[in-house]
Design a protein around this motif. Sequence first.
Motif, PDB file in Angstrom:
ATOM      1  N   ALA A 133      58.283  -2.404  36.811  1.00  0.00           N
ATOM      2  CA  ALA A 133      58.023  -3.831  37.024  1.00  0.00           C
ATOM      3  C   ALA A 133      57.740  -4.098  38.503  1.00  0.00           C
ATOM      4  CB  ALA A 133      59.213  -4.658  36.547  1.00  0.00           C
ATOM      5  N   ALA A 134      58.553  -3.473  39.376  1.00  0.00           N
ATOM      6  CA  ALA A 134      58.366  -3.672  40.817  1.00  0.00           C
ATOM      7  C   ALA A 134      57.003  -3.143  41.250  1.00  0.00           C
ATOM      8  CB  ALA A 134      59.481  -2.972  41.583  1.00  0.00           C
ATOM      9  N   THR A 135      56.608  -1.982  40.734  1.00  0.00           N
ATOM     10  CA  THR A 135      55.316  -1.399  41.089  1.00  0.00           C
ATOM     11  C   THR A 135      54.168  -2.323  40.696  1.00  0.00           C
ATOM     12  OG1 THR A 135      56.329   0.709  40.552  1.00  0.00           O
ATOM     13  CG2 THR A 135      53.951   0.720  40.940  1.00  0.00           C
TER      14      THR A 135
ATOM     15  N   ALA B 286      50.027  -6.267  42.001  1.00  0.00           N
ATOM     16  CA  ALA B 286      49.446  -7.579  41.712  1.00  0.00           C
ATOM     17  C   ALA B 286      49.396  -8.424  42.975  1.00  0.00           C
ATOM     18  CB  ALA B 286      50.247  -8.276  40.621  1.00  0.00           C
ATOM     19  N   LEU B 287      50.527  -8.465  43.706  1.00  0.00           N
ATOM     20  CA  LEU B 287      50.614  -9.360  44.859  1.00  0.00           C
ATOM     21  C   LEU B 287      49.721  -8.898  46.008  1.00  0.00           C
ATOM     22  CD1 LEU B 287      54.422 -10.190  44.751  1.00  0.00           C
ATOM     23  CD2 LEU B 287      52.481 -11.561  43.959  1.00  0.00           C
ATOM     24  N   THR B 288      49.466  -7.586  46.084  1.00  0.00           N
ATOM     25  CA  THR B 288      48.616  -7.099  47.178  1.00  0.00           C
ATOM     26  C   THR B 288      47.135  -7.073  46.779  1.00  0.00           C
ATOM     27  OG1 THR B 288      49.004  -4.843  46.449  1.00  0.00           O
ATOM     28  CG2 THR B 288      50.404  -5.664  48.225  1.00  0.00           C
ATOM     29  N   THR B 289      46.850  -7.526  45.548  1.00  0.00           N
ATOM     30  CA  THR B 289      45.456  -7.556  45.128  1.00  0.00           C
ATOM     31  C   THR B 289      44.819  -8.865  45.572  1.00  0.00           C
ATOM     32  OG1 THR B 289      45.961  -6.194  43.221  1.00  0.00           O
ATOM     33  CG2 THR B 289      43.910  -7.446  43.136  1.00  0.00           C
ATOM     34  N   GLN B 290      43.693  -8.725  46.267  1.00  0.00           N
ATOM     35  CA  GLN B 290      42.974  -9.904  46.750  1.00  0.00           C
ATOM     36  C   GLN B 290      42.618 -10.817  45.581  1.00  0.00           C
ATOM     37  OE1 GLN B 290      40.856 -10.766  49.840  1.00  0.00           O
ATOM     38  NE2 GLN B 290      42.696  -9.980  50.824  1.00  0.00           N
ATOM     39  N   GLY B 291      42.956 -12.094  45.719  1.00  0.00           N
ATOM     40  CA  GLY B 291      42.503 -13.065  44.732  1.00  0.00           C
ATOM     41  C   GLY B 291      43.383 -13.171  43.503  1.00  0.00           C
TER      42      GLY B 291
ATOM     43  N   ALA C 133      48.552  -7.969  30.515  1.00  0.00           N
ATOM     44  CA  ALA C 133      47.476  -8.811  31.030  1.00  0.00           C
ATOM     45  C   ALA C 133      47.370  -8.684  32.546  1.00  0.00           C
ATOM     46  CB  ALA C 133      47.722 -10.264  30.635  1.00  0.00           C
ATOM     47  N   ILE C 134      48.521  -8.638  33.237  1.00  0.00           N
ATOM     48  CA  ILE C 134      48.498  -8.501  34.703  1.00  0.00           C
ATOM     49  C   ILE C 134      47.813  -7.194  35.083  1.00  0.00           C
ATOM     50  CG2 ILE C 134      49.947  -8.082  36.738  1.00  0.00           C
ATOM     51  CD1 ILE C 134      51.915 -10.119  35.642  1.00  0.00           C
ATOM     52  N   ILE C 135      48.182  -6.124  34.380  1.00  0.00           N
ATOM     53  CA  ILE C 135      47.562  -4.831  34.697  1.00  0.00           C
ATOM     54  C   ILE C 135      46.047  -4.914  34.532  1.00  0.00           C
ATOM     55  CG2 ILE C 135      47.357  -2.430  33.942  1.00  0.00           C
ATOM     56  CD1 ILE C 135      50.365  -2.622  33.153  1.00  0.00           C
TER      57      ILE C 135
ATOM     58  N   LEU D 134      43.354  -4.503  37.525  1.00  0.00           N
ATOM     59  CA  LEU D 134      42.315  -3.459  37.469  1.00  0.00           C
ATOM     60  C   LEU D 134      40.932  -4.076  37.605  1.00  0.00           C
ATOM     61  CD1 LEU D 134      43.709  -1.179  34.616  1.00  0.00           C
ATOM     62  CD2 LEU D 134      43.694  -0.717  37.072  1.00  0.00           C
ATOM     63  N   LEU D 135      40.746  -5.219  36.963  1.00  0.00           N
ATOM     64  CA  LEU D 135      39.452  -5.919  37.014  1.00  0.00           C
ATOM     65  C   LEU D 135      39.145  -6.351  38.446  1.00  0.00           C
ATOM     66  CD1 LEU D 135      37.317  -7.142  34.977  1.00  0.00           C
ATOM     67  CD2 LEU D 135      38.528  -9.294  35.289  1.00  0.00           C
ATOM     68  N   LEU D 136      40.156  -7.008  39.080  1.00  0.00           N
ATOM     69  CA  LEU D 136      39.951  -7.522  40.432  1.00  0.00           C
ATOM     70  C   LEU D 136      39.730  -6.384  41.430  1.00  0.00           C
ATOM     71  CD1 LEU D 136      42.578 -10.408  40.577  1.00  0.00           C
ATOM     72  CD2 LEU D 136      40.084 -10.608  40.509  1.00  0.00           C
ATOM     73  N   ARG D 137      40.305  -5.235  41.164  1.00  0.00           N
ATOM     74  CA  ARG D 137      40.139  -4.108  42.082  1.00  0.00           C
ATOM     75  C   ARG D 137      38.874  -3.328  41.768  1.00  0.00           C
ATOM     76  NH1 ARG D 137      44.892  -1.787  45.106  1.00  0.00           N
ATOM     77  NH2 ARG D 137      46.245  -3.576  45.344  1.00  0.00           N
ATOM     78  N   GLY D 138      38.096  -3.827  40.823  1.00  0.00           N
ATOM     79  CA  GLY D 138      36.777  -3.275  40.587  1.00  0.00           C
ATOM     80  C   GLY D 138      36.726  -2.039  39.711  1.00  0.00           C
ATOM     81  N   PHE D 139      37.766  -1.812  38.892  1.00  0.00           N
ATOM     82  CA  PHE D 139      37.694  -0.684  37.968  1.00  0.00           C
ATOM     83  C   PHE D 139      36.803  -1.050  36.780  1.00  0.00           C
ATOM     84  CE2 PHE D 139      41.616   0.245  40.201  1.00  0.00           C
ATOM     85  CZ  PHE D 139      41.494   1.597  40.426  1.00  0.00           C
ATOM     86  N   SER D 140      36.135  -0.062  36.244  1.00  0.00           N
ATOM     87  CA  SER D 140      35.257  -0.337  35.109  1.00  0.00           C
ATOM     88  C   SER D 140      36.082  -0.648  33.861  1.00  0.00           C
ATOM     89  CB  SER D 140      34.358   0.867  34.840  1.00  0.00           C
ATOM     90  OG  SER D 140      35.150   1.921  34.343  1.00  0.00           O
ATOM     91  N   GLU D 141      35.459  -1.236  32.873  1.00  0.00           N
ATOM     92  CA  GLU D 141      36.162  -1.629  31.664  1.00  0.00           C
ATOM     93  C   GLU D 141      36.730  -0.413  30.936  1.00  0.00           C
ATOM     94  OE1 GLU D 141      35.407  -4.624  27.888  1.00  0.00           O
ATOM     95  OE2 GLU D 141      33.747  -4.018  29.167  1.00  0.00           O
ATOM     96  N   GLN D 142      35.931   0.678  30.926  1.00  0.00           N
ATOM     97  CA  GLN D 142      36.386   1.899  30.266  1.00  0.00           C
ATOM     98  C   GLN D 142      37.681   2.396  30.886  1.00  0.00           C
ATOM     99  OE1 GLN D 142      33.384   1.178  31.157  1.00  0.00           O
ATOM    100  NE2 GLN D 142      31.808   2.083  29.820  1.00  0.00           N
TER     101      GLN D 142
END
Lengths: 496, 319
Positions: free
Chosen positions: B29-31, B36-41, B282-284, B288-296
């Motif tokens: 949970a902490a990870t 999440a908190l260090t992800t821009q936006g 959902a947060i994960i 992942l989306l905000l950090r630019g990972f592909s959908e796959q």
Amino acid sequence: MSVLAVKGVTKRFGPNAVLKNVSLSLDAREIHAICGENGAGKSTLVKILTGLYSPDEGVVSIDDKPTAIQNPQHAQELGIALVAQELSLAPALSVLDNIWLGNRNVPLFHRRKSLRMKARAALDQVGLSDLSLDAPVSGLSIGRRQLVETARMLTREARVFFLDEPTATLSDVEIERIFDALRTLKAEGKTIVYITHRLGEVFEVCDSVSVLRNGELVGTRPTAEIDRGHLMEMMLGRSIGEMYPTWQSKPAGAALTIKNLHVPPVVRDFNLVAERGAVTCIAGQVGSGALTILRALAGLSAVATGEVTVLGKPMRLRSVAAARSADVQFISEDRAGEGIFLRLSAGQNLIAAKLREHTTWGVLARAKLRATAAKLAGAVGIDLTRLRSPADELSGGNQQKLAFGRSIGSAQPGVLLMNEPTRGVDVGARAEIYRLVRGFCDQGYCVVMASSDIEEVLGIADRVISMYRGHQVGSYRRGEVDMHRVLADITHPAAA
Amino acid sequence: MTEIALNNRLRGSGLRARHLVLGIRIVAAATIAGFALTTQGFLSTLSINALLTAISFVGCVAVGMTFITLTGNIMSLALGATVSATALTFLATLSFGIVPALLVALLFGVVITGLQGFLVGYFQANPILVSIAALSLLLGAAAFATGGHRIYPAGEGLAIFKGRIAGIPVQALCFFATVIAAQFILSWTRIGRQMAMVGSNSRAATAAGIETTWTITIAYMAAGACAAISGVLLAARYGSGDMELGAGYDYTAIAAVLVGGTAIAGGSGSAVRTLVGVTVIAIIEVVLLLRGFSEQLQYLITGIIVLAVIMLHVVGERR
């Protein structure tokens, strides 16, 4: 020269020694019985001799040479075969496949004619000449499966055979077939170790008998030199001590009347009047029908028929709801499987059957439920601080107290049915459970208990009913009967 | 005696295993929070709202799945199709007004899923197989009824599901209401308590006089109601529907139930835990989306996380 022997064998699990300094010697051309109560160490001894356990101390020797049996495969190589108590046939396979299953001398493809003929001969020998080699085992009755298992044993090229209660599920005719097979093996010079609860069989088929009690060997005797009474004394010889409470029998009228109860295929025409304020014990071994009767009274049998009256009112059979509304409560012999909810908390277990009384419009009165749980915990002696712990973190004794607590506390004292109430419960908790049972009687409950533990039956009952293969053998008041009588009744009534 | 000694030893290790599981949960949970908190936006209103909407649809299904898992029936593979089918029902009956359409949709979900529950409870049919059959039936019936065409609303009134109250999307409010209602049923009502008992040990429940068939049927009916709510919300959001609408929701829902900590073997679980599970997943996905990972890659990582959680359960429950 002994074929197989143990000398000074001790086996511990944790701090408890289950076998203490046991020495035993088996000869060729001998059927040797091993007797003892539940927990006496019989199974552990067999497991050591068949390679499942290794002893902590002592020596196992084969042909007088010390030998360490590594594992069951090694035991088979050494000529030691085991017919397990639990049936170990593969139901989906054919009789032929099952007979050769696990035999190290048989190739992967075993359709050879010689193997078919050998299997046929073995089946004929146990009286299964009508059975097709290609029939699937799943279609056979339990008794015939046990005979197939025996036939499988006959095909093994072993010198020592271990049979763990092979007759528990069999009829008289089938038992006779197994005895014939054993005598044939003996005539061929083999050694047979026969573990049984049925003392009649010891004298019928065995040459000598060794008795274990509390992990110690009481003695080995030729069966020709002792009688039943002597053997029972060897088995039961310890003093009972302060295990059982003392009380004055004061039954207060019939609470439960059973007429012509039939529970196919086990119980035939069973009748009983059980009194309020008294413990009625139905004593019998596995398969005697004692447990089946109580299950039927609890509404858990779909085939039971008969007339049952509880507190003056007729009760419908085959329905748990009917039993419960007649104030008949059931404590199962299978605590983990049917008795309690292991993953729920102790408190939730206690109130499991009392939700209806604590519900308004479907909503639970949670504070009242907590109070009820605390009250029931107090009544059966469970520490209140443990109410929130999951039931599987409690000891066997405390789990059983949960089952007890769940069954009491109704508006009027009713009928308590208990199957093997102290199974898997240690000695200290046992004494506590017996006191609880007598306490329930004082409150006016009618307690009916089914048990295979004769010592317990005599220690706690106001009335003892002995059962053998589905029918009642005797009915005794407290003090009118002793262990020998009950043991004789439930093991081999004809000889008594 | 041996049994007792062995039990003691196992019980000791069981406690340690449970503490280990708890520890891993806290670290995990902490990870996730840290990422999440260090992800821009991530903390923007936009992304929070997107998150809320995203969890609402699948969240309702997950809460429904909780009922099924709790009663010891693992999961249903038909809930996703039930979502789609109720959405279609809702849209098609909108001509009678929004309230009748809502009621019909709810009733549809409750009956369709409740029937499966009855089969599972009364005949002790395998729950997974029953749900696969139901999935197939639903798909077939829908194709027959719609002729394979998209369904468009036959009336007005969808706008109320798209609004906001006090800045919170109505869809999210509906979801939270579902969570609260489900939690109330589970911990404050008799039927809820009975569901846990049947899930913990159905033979013991029978012996204690609990109607297991009825209890399981009710649990499935509740699951159907939850799926219907999800279907209505989805129909309102997209303004049209087909059988693809809720496809795949069963998998995400069971993942959320397990991540939340409801026991796969039944007997313990809660709607609030499932809410946590849905939110974590959902947060994960958002991170992942905000950090630019592909959908796959998102699918891959979600799969790994679910697998890890299931293994954690196995360790925690082995004693």
